[in-house]
Design a protein around this motif. Sequence first.
Motif, PDB file in Angstrom:
ATOM      1  N   ASP A 179      40.285  42.079  35.914  1.00  0.00           N
ATOM      2  CA  ASP A 179      38.770  41.710  35.212  1.00  0.00           C
ATOM      3  C   ASP A 179      39.081  40.668  34.239  1.00  0.00           C
ATOM      4  O   ASP A 179      37.818  40.236  34.168  1.00  0.00           O
ATOM      5  CB  ASP A 179      39.168  43.031  34.029  1.00  0.00           C
ATOM      6  N   THR A 180      40.051  39.855  34.155  1.00  0.00           N
ATOM      7  CA  THR A 180      40.369  38.789  33.437  1.00  0.00           C
ATOM      8  C   THR A 180      39.002  37.678  34.323  1.00  0.00           C
ATOM      9  O   THR A 180      38.317  36.039  33.648  1.00  0.00           O
ATOM     10  CB  THR A 180      41.495  37.087  33.541  1.00  0.00           C
ATOM     11  N   ASP A 181      38.801  38.028  35.909  1.00  0.00           N
ATOM     12  CA  ASP A 181      37.693  36.840  36.940  1.00  0.00           C
ATOM     13  C   ASP A 181      37.190  37.319  36.560  1.00  0.00           C
ATOM     14  O   ASP A 181      36.860  36.913  37.634  1.00  0.00           O
ATOM     15  CB  ASP A 181      38.803  36.961  38.502  1.00  0.00           C
ATOM     16  N   PHE A 182      35.983  38.452  36.063  1.00  0.00           N
ATOM     17  CA  PHE A 182      34.916  39.002  35.802  1.00  0.00           C
ATOM     18  C   PHE A 182      33.720  37.926  36.126  1.00  0.00           C
ATOM     19  O   PHE A 182      33.077  38.027  37.123  1.00  0.00           O
ATOM     20  CB  PHE A 182      35.121  40.297  35.551  1.00  0.00           C
ATOM     21  N   PRO A 183      34.504  36.657  35.628  1.00  0.00           N
ATOM     22  CA  PRO A 183      33.581  36.203  34.833  1.00  0.00           C
ATOM     23  C   PRO A 183      33.561  35.184  36.523  1.00  0.00           C
ATOM     24  O   PRO A 183      32.308  34.452  36.626  1.00  0.00           O
ATOM     25  CB  PRO A 183      33.001  35.472  33.735  1.00  0.00           C
ATOM     26  N   ASN A 184      34.319  35.106  36.915  1.00  0.00           N
ATOM     27  CA  ASN A 184      34.220  33.707  38.117  1.00  0.00           C
ATOM     28  C   ASN A 184      33.118  34.102  39.193  1.00  0.00           C
ATOM     29  O   ASN A 184      32.566  35.098  39.646  1.00  0.00           O
ATOM     30  CB  ASN A 184      36.028  33.372  37.964  1.00  0.00           C
ATOM     31  N   SER A 185      33.270  33.231  39.433  1.00  0.00           N
ATOM     32  CA  SER A 185      32.395  33.362  41.089  1.00  0.00           C
ATOM     33  C   SER A 185      33.081  34.503  42.221  1.00  0.00           C
ATOM     34  O   SER A 185      34.100  34.112  42.432  1.00  0.00           O
ATOM     35  CB  SER A 185      32.404  31.658  41.685  1.00  0.00           C
ATOM     36  N   ILE A 186      31.926  35.056  42.421  1.00  0.00           N
ATOM     37  CA  ILE A 186      33.090  36.279  43.667  1.00  0.00           C
ATOM     38  C   ILE A 186      33.067  35.193  45.167  1.00  0.00           C
ATOM     39  O   ILE A 186      33.865  35.766  45.140  1.00  0.00           O
ATOM     40  CB  ILE A 186      31.439  37.081  44.693  1.00  0.00           C
ATOM     41  N   LEU A 187      32.958  34.085  45.039  1.00  0.00           N
ATOM     42  CA  LEU A 187      33.435  32.850  46.602  1.00  0.00           C
ATOM     43  C   LEU A 187      34.768  32.865  46.203  1.00  0.00           C
ATOM     44  O   LEU A 187      35.589  32.877  47.248  1.00  0.00           O
ATOM     45  CB  LEU A 187      32.740  31.764  46.155  1.00  0.00           C
ATOM     46  N   GLU A 188      35.661  32.789  44.387  1.00  0.00           N
ATOM     47  CA  GLU A 188      36.858  32.589  44.578  1.00  0.00           C
ATOM     48  C   GLU A 188      38.150  33.963  44.760  1.00  0.00           C
ATOM     49  O   GLU A 188      38.461  33.900  45.908  1.00  0.00           O
ATOM     50  CB  GLU A 188      37.119  32.685  43.460  1.00  0.00           C
ATOM     51  N   ILE A 189      37.520  34.961  44.740  1.00  0.00           N
ATOM     52  CA  ILE A 189      37.879  36.089  45.035  1.00  0.00           C
ATOM     53  C   ILE A 189      37.671  36.863  46.141  1.00  0.00           C
ATOM     54  O   ILE A 189      38.375  36.743  47.305  1.00  0.00           O
ATOM     55  CB  ILE A 189      37.153  37.410  43.920  1.00  0.00           C
ATOM     56  N   LEU A 190      37.485  36.469  46.808  1.00  0.00           N
ATOM     57  CA  LEU A 190      36.730  36.320  48.995  1.00  0.00           C
ATOM     58  C   LEU A 190      37.752  36.031  49.716  1.00  0.00           C
ATOM     59  O   LEU A 190      38.379  36.246  50.350  1.00  0.00           O
ATOM     60  CB  LEU A 190      34.973  36.286  49.191  1.00  0.00           C
ATOM     61  N   ARG A 191      38.118  34.166  48.976  1.00  0.00           N
ATOM     62  CA  ARG A 191      38.742  33.662  49.253  1.00  0.00           C
ATOM     63  C   ARG A 191      40.089  34.517  49.325  1.00  0.00           C
ATOM     64  O   ARG A 191      41.212  34.358  49.889  1.00  0.00           O
ATOM     65  CB  ARG A 191      38.716  32.438  48.686  1.00  0.00           C
ATOM     66  N   VAL A 192      40.880  35.557  48.496  1.00  0.00           N
ATOM     67  CA  VAL A 192      41.581  35.897  47.930  1.00  0.00           C
ATOM     68  C   VAL A 192      41.963  36.562  48.905  1.00  0.00           C
ATOM     69  O   VAL A 192      42.864  36.746  49.814  1.00  0.00           O
ATOM     70  CB  VAL A 192      42.244  36.324  46.770  1.00  0.00           C
ATOM     71  N   VAL A 193      41.507  37.815  49.792  1.00  0.00           N
ATOM     72  CA  VAL A 193      40.812  38.360  50.369  1.00  0.00           C
ATOM     73  C   VAL A 193      40.334  38.486  51.431  1.00  0.00           C
ATOM     74  O   VAL A 193      41.545  38.821  52.482  1.00  0.00           O
ATOM     75  CB  VAL A 193      39.445  40.193  49.939  1.00  0.00           C
ATOM     76  N   TYR A 194      39.991  37.827  52.232  1.00  0.00           N
ATOM     77  CA  TYR A 194      40.044  37.719  52.926  1.00  0.00           C
ATOM     78  C   TYR A 194      41.498  36.858  54.036  1.00  0.00           C
ATOM     79  O   TYR A 194      41.564  37.249  55.068  1.00  0.00           O
ATOM     80  CB  TYR A 194      38.898  36.328  53.388  1.00  0.00           C
ATOM     81  N   THR A 195      42.280  36.338  52.816  1.00  0.00           N
ATOM     82  CA  THR A 195      43.334  35.041  53.485  1.00  0.00           C
ATOM     83  C   THR A 195      44.581  36.736  53.487  1.00  0.00           C
ATOM     84  O   THR A 195      45.701  35.599  53.245  1.00  0.00           O
ATOM     85  CB  THR A 195      43.659  33.561  53.005  1.00  0.00           C
ATOM     86  N   GLU A 196      44.594  37.437  52.502  1.00  0.00           N
ATOM     87  CA  GLU A 196      45.770  38.646  52.459  1.00  0.00           C
ATOM     88  C   GLU A 196      46.045  37.860  50.973  1.00  0.00           C
ATOM     89  O   GLU A 196      47.668  38.058  51.071  1.00  0.00           O
ATOM     90  CB  GLU A 196      46.345  39.374  53.041  1.00  0.00           C
ATOM     91  N   ALA A 197      45.850  37.053  50.214  1.00  0.00           N
ATOM     92  CA  ALA A 197      46.678  35.785  49.388  1.00  0.00           C
ATOM     93  C   ALA A 197      47.266  36.743  48.753  1.00  0.00           C
ATOM     94  O   ALA A 197      48.159  36.297  47.952  1.00  0.00           O
ATOM     95  CB  ALA A 197      46.456  34.735  48.666  1.00  0.00           C
ATOM     96  N   ASP A 198      46.907  38.064  47.766  1.00  0.00           N
ATOM     97  CA  ASP A 198      47.748  38.836  46.828  1.00  0.00           C
ATOM     98  C   ASP A 198      48.350  40.132  47.820  1.00  0.00           C
ATOM     99  O   ASP A 198      48.259  40.869  47.164  1.00  0.00           O
ATOM    100  CB  ASP A 198      45.997  39.288  46.172  1.00  0.00           C
ATOM    101  N   ASP A 199      48.600  39.978  48.897  1.00  0.00           N
ATOM    102  CA  ASP A 199      49.757  40.826  49.632  1.00  0.00           C
ATOM    103  C   ASP A 199      50.783  40.375  49.683  1.00  0.00           C
ATOM    104  O   ASP A 199      51.251  39.345  50.285  1.00  0.00           O
ATOM    105  CB  ASP A 199      48.641  41.136  50.949  1.00  0.00           C
ATOM    106  N   HIS A 200      51.096  41.482  49.969  1.00  0.00           N
ATOM    107  CA  HIS A 200      52.994  41.461  51.250  1.00  0.00           C
ATOM    108  C   HIS A 200      53.556  40.546  50.274  1.00  0.00           C
ATOM    109  O   HIS A 200      54.509  39.205  50.885  1.00  0.00           O
ATOM    110  CB  HIS A 200      52.700  41.219  52.169  1.00  0.00           C
TER     111      HIS A 200
END
Length: 563
Positions: free
Chosen positions: A238-259
């Motif tokens: 939720d601390t990222d809620f004000p940020n651009s969704i493009l920032e979040i998509l880069r994380v999920v596309y590359t699985e940067a928050d996984d494993h």
Amino acid sequence: MTSTVPNAVQHTDAQPPITMFGPDFPYAYDDFLAHPAGIGQIPATEHGAEVAVVGGGLSGIITAYELMKMGLRPVVYEADRIGGRLRTVGFEGCDPSLTAEMGAMRFPPSSTALQHYIDLVGLETKPFPNPLSPATPSTVVDLKGTSHYARTIDDLPQVYRDVAAAWNACLEEGADFSDMNRAMRERDVPRIREIWAKLVEKLDNQTFYGFLCASDAFASFRHREIFGQVGFGTGGWDTDFPNSILEILRVVYTEADDHHRGIVGGSQQLPLRLWDREPQKITHWPLGTSLASLHGGDPRPAVTRLDRTAGNRITVTDAAGDIRSYRAVVFTGQSWLLLSKIACGDALFPIDHWTAMERTHYMESSKLFVPVDRPFWLDEDPATGRDTMSMTLTDRMTRGTYLLDDGPDRPAVICLSYTWCDDSLKGLPLSPNERMEVMLKSLGEIYPGVDIRSHVIGNPVTVSWENEPYFMGAFKANLPGHYRYQRRLFTHFMQDRLPADKRGVFLAGDDISWTAGWAEGAVQTALNAVWGVMHQFGGGTDPSNPGPGDVFDEIAPVELPED
């Protein structure tokens, strides 16, 4: 909760692994580094020429290391300590093996260029105990005064699985997740660019929260609230809620928050080992040369001033009063330093680049660690059969609590709290002991029968990156409408496109990358800067291994109109 992202695409062993391959600049940095031809060379007439590298974090040390291998003489300036936000500290009076990661502490397998250097210096990694990961014995999710104990996501109430399903649906409907994930695994550059170009145009002005609200899957405020507090991968977002969704998509596309995996012995070992490493394949310099030997053991002190001077030189003044001029300077510190801590002439950059740096948005972040006598949390509660304490996600002051051990009979470490943005600012005025008291109170409400304090064997250590004078924030996070600014900073290494009197200073560091907050971005922008310096000195890459600048026109980031 565990990452919900993989549920959107059912991966098989036959699929290629994901890497941080785009989507903004889908260049294979890992292949570039692994190629037997090397990453480039400069004319012999330039051997020994000095290049200033400002900042001794991961990006600066990799830049200096690769320039040294080419035969240039990097001159590294560092205001504090080698490592930057790869900062590993010990606890006074405790076993030296007990360490705390004040900055980067977990790294995804998709960081393949980073892994090249981890392997190069012989470091080991091990699974990091994120919420509900296989490395985590148990997780407690505590929201609004109610706690749920879980070993897998199936142990949580149905509403958490509903939130996970909503996130997957939101990604599919609004961001072509399956198609992009597949294209990135296959390194299908045309398809990546096709998908991403449409999304950048469509979503650049959208916040993360607005993206959720636009999806029917997240029509429920309760679901959005739970998602913000529990999130995916490492926990609440939720601390990222004000940020651009493009920032979040880069994380999920590359699985940067996984494993995620942690570096055994601490992440700061990576830049420190590169500093001391004597490459076996090196140009101009004799075998046995290292960055440390070129500097007499220590980098030069903090840079206090940067100016353009006659002959299109860049003049660097340091804290010792020494003044030196260079044909090229690579700046790897956080860009806000150029606006405050370092006196800079306006001619250093084009005005549009100054604007981009001024608009850069940094997020706050704090951590608090304590050493304990043993991993007591693994004791079984005789009344419930559960672990005495668990990795904890909560809406209380601690937000995220991580339990870190190296065996049942050895001292261990608790990250009592890891917070971002407003949650970080709440503790900013407090001393380390005051912060500890606040966090122990919060955890005492979740685990009323557990006396955590009785296991503490040393003083707490803490950091608030927004209060660190050479950082002023943890990492960049673009706000809606900032894509154009980020593009200017990332593409700055392509200096043939700049006026002649604006060349010679190269920007690098994770905040210049598209994936700020991830060490992979520091590595990739370092390699961009190395290519830029090599090009400026009349060098080039082997035709069989083109560098990021050689293929730039084919894969350049999407350019949005200014009018």
